[in-house]
Design an enzyme around this catalytic site. Structure first.
Site, PDB file in Angstrom:
ATOM      1  N   CYS A 133       0.826  -1.214   0.000  1.00 31.55           N
ATOM      2  CA  CYS A 133       0.000   0.000   0.000  1.00 31.55           C
ATOM      3  C   CYS A 133       0.859   1.263   0.000  1.00 31.55           C
ATOM      4  O   CYS A 133       1.651   1.497   0.922  1.00 31.55           O
ATOM      5  CB  CYS A 133      -0.930  -0.027   1.219  1.00 31.55           C
ATOM      6  SG  CYS A 133      -1.666   1.556   1.637  1.00 31.55           S
ATOM      7  N   CYS A 192       0.300   3.548   2.982  1.00 35.34           N
ATOM      8  CA  CYS A 192       0.906   2.954   4.182  1.00 35.34           C
ATOM      9  C   CYS A 192       2.401   3.267   4.223  1.00 35.34           C
ATOM     10  O   CYS A 192       2.970   3.555   5.289  1.00 35.34           O
ATOM     11  CB  CYS A 192       0.695   1.445   4.196  1.00 35.34           C
ATOM     12  SG  CYS A 192      -1.035   0.918   4.120  1.00 35.34           S
ATOM     13  N   CYS A 226     -17.151  13.201 -18.320  1.00 33.50           N
ATOM     14  CA  CYS A 226     -18.160  12.523 -17.499  1.00 33.50           C
ATOM     15  C   CYS A 226     -19.017  11.564 -18.329  1.00 33.50           C
ATOM     16  O   CYS A 226     -19.694  11.978 -19.283  1.00 33.50           O
ATOM     17  CB  CYS A 226     -19.033  13.576 -16.813  1.00 33.50           C
ATOM     18  SG  CYS A 226     -20.586  12.951 -16.156  1.00 33.50           S
ATOM     19  N   CYS A 247     -22.730  12.326 -18.263  1.00 31.98           N
ATOM     20  CA  CYS A 247     -23.040  13.488 -19.104  1.00 31.98           C
ATOM     21  C   CYS A 247     -23.178  13.068 -20.557  1.00 31.98           C
ATOM     22  O   CYS A 247     -24.080  13.536 -21.272  1.00 31.98           O
ATOM     23  CB  CYS A 247     -21.933  14.542 -18.981  1.00 31.98           C
ATOM     24  SG  CYS A 247     -21.667  15.160 -17.305  1.00 31.98           S
TER      25      CYS A 247
END
Length: 517
Positions: free
Chosen positions: A60, A63, A402, A405
């Site tokens: 991660c 992390c 989008c 959209c």
């Protein structure tokens, strides 16, 4: 308050920069971070009164960014009987699932040996933030201080703003409620010898900020007390970064940014901006922003990346202001950074607060011709169009990237065609759209894309949000119900469809005749 796109953009930029340096996610074996497993987890929590536990994965990235701060904080907190621990969820999957871990890193606080009611850690992820947050967890929400010596020592050593009240019984309940809500951001102290009923002591400031309003206005109003603390608890001239940005947003005040090139430049203007911060307290917040890390945010304020730079953003209205800048060619010829004129800064601030300043509005050019029945709106003509009191104005605020959209676009286009097909409707209704990524729309609350608002004729200042299924029929019914033009959109649609069907049939007959020839 609703956050506009510029606020989201800066928040994203701050998050990205904070996470720029990767380390190993797991703490070194010789650190003060305790490694917990399913075998020792429960017994360890039952033996220690306050434990901050990080549930992590070695791969991660966030992390890894947290790791050095977490290790350093563990060393500092060890002597205060506050423990920092880690659990590797790639090795302890059942334990992590049992704790409801849905992402990494997840930080949980276990207090008073309670395994079943862990608290979510929602503080910052720097050493200083972790230390301050966890020390606060070890204290009661309101500290009671009796002696002058202990009070002065507390104020002197405080790393966070300290909110003090004099113990007046009529304010006690409200103060306690506010303390429980803002416990992690401020220190709350009850000190009977306080000369004022309520005051805020800022770190490194000699004089407290005293509440000057009517005490009765706070006695039964936690929100009012909380709002006062959130404004007065900010520094006169602070720093915008990943740890502080939310506090500036929550204050509800416009934020004045000073973009600086280096620490020396910031120091040069420190006294000036601190003075302004005191003078305009409660009206405007002032903060520095490291241009080397966050310079890109200048574009979100409709400014060029020419530093040093001063700009103001009213996040409630999304209005942006700034000092005039050089032409690109002139700026490129400079051999050293320019100097900001402090008199110009003061004048701009005064003009903004007096409503005299002209906002910098990002806008495409007004199109000479319209290419479809959907009217293209831009920043420069947006307000003029939506404030036409004789027309219902339906506006779609969209982003080119989008997907929702793009799916709405053909439906919206047909809607415009339906309206255009009727003589009365075409004169009383505007169907428009605006690319909200290229045009500023101050005052319009956009939480996502697409957002569709109807500005009813005669009540343009009271827009109505379209929140129904995105179909042609729903949009037409919405205009009929909320519009001021009182159109019968059902009949308009029936007529449109009948004419379209007739045209299609006529076209088909024409094609058949041609085939026969």
């Amino acid at each position: 308050m609703l956050l506009n796109k510029s606020v989201y953009q800066l928040a994203s930029l701050l998050t990205f920069v904070v996470g720029a340096q990767a380390q190993e996610a797991a703490a070194p074996s010789n650190s003060d971070v305790v490694k917990l497993t399913s075998e020792n987890f429960e017994s360890f929590i039952k033996e220690h009164p306050l434990v901050l536990t990080e549930f992590f994965a070695p791969w991660c990235g966030h992390c890894k960014n947290l790791a050095p701060h977490y290790v350093e904080a563990a060393s500092i907190l060890k002597d205060k009987d506050i423990t920092l621990a880690q659990i590797d969820c790639t090795e302890e999957q059942d334990l992590c699932m049992g704790q409801g871990i849905g992402g990494y890193p997840s930080l949980k606080i276990f207090k008073d040996h309670d395994l079943d009611n862990a608290l979510e850690y929602d503080g910052g992820r720097t050493t200083e933030s972790i230390v301050a947050y966890m020390i606060k967890q070890s204290l009661p929400a309101v500290q009671e201080v009796e002696s002058k010596e202990k009070f002065e020592e507390l104020i002197k050593e405080a790393e966070q703003p300290v909110v003090v009240f004099n113990g007046d019984a009529s304010l006690n309940e409200t103060f306690s409620k506010a303390a429980n809500k803002l416990f992690n951001e401020f220190s709350f102290v009850s000190y009977p010898e306080s000369k004022s009923v309520l005051a805020v002591y800022l770190p490194n400031e000699d004089e407290p900020i005293v509440f000057k309003g009517e005490q009765k206005s706070l006695e039964d109003d936690v929100d009012a007390l909380e709002a006062w603390v959130k404004v007065e608890g900010l520094p006169y001239f602070g720093e915008v970064n990943g740890e502080t940005f939310a506090s500036y947003v929550e204050s509800g005040l416009p934020l004045a940014y000073f973009f600086y090139n280096n620490d020396e430049e910031k120091e040069e203007y420190l006294a000036f901006f601190t003075k302004l911060g005191k003078e305009y307290r409660g009206k405007l917040n002032f903060a520095g922003l490291d241009a080397g890390k966050f310079g890109k945010h200048a574009e979100n304020l409709n400014m060029k990346e020419q530093f040093p730079l001063f700009a103001v953003h009213n996040m409630s209205s999304n209005l942006k202001y700034g000092l005039s800048q050089l032409a690109d060619e002139e700026f490129e010829k400079l051999t050293e950074p320019t100097k900001l004129n402090t008199k110009d800064i003061t004048k701009l601030v005064d003009d903004i607060l007096a409503g005299k300043a002209e906002a910098i509005v990002k806008s495409e050019e007004i199109p000479d011709t319209q290419e479809s029945a959907v009217i293209k709106i831009v920043g420069k003509n947006h307000d003029d169009i939506i404030n036409d009191s004789k027309k219902d104005v339906l506006v779609k605020y969209y982003a080119p990237w989008c997907g929702h959209c793009r799916r709405l676009a053909p439906i919206y286009e047909e809607l415009a065609n339906v309206i255009a097909s009727d003589d009365k409707a075409s004169k009383s209704v505007v169907i428009g759209d605006i690319d909200a990524t290229e045009n500023d729309v101050p005052g319009v609350p956009l939480e996502g894309y697409p957002t569709v608002f109807l500005y009813p004729a005669g009540k343009n200042a009271e827009p109505v949000l379209f929140d129904q299924p995105r179909t042609l029929e729903s949009l037409l019914a919405f205009i009929q119900k909320h519009g001021g033009s009182k159109l019968n959109t059902e009949k308009i649609l029936e007529k449109y469809e009948a004419e379209k069907k007739a045209a299609d049939e006529e076209k088909g007959d024409g094609e058949n005749e041609h085939d026969e020839l």
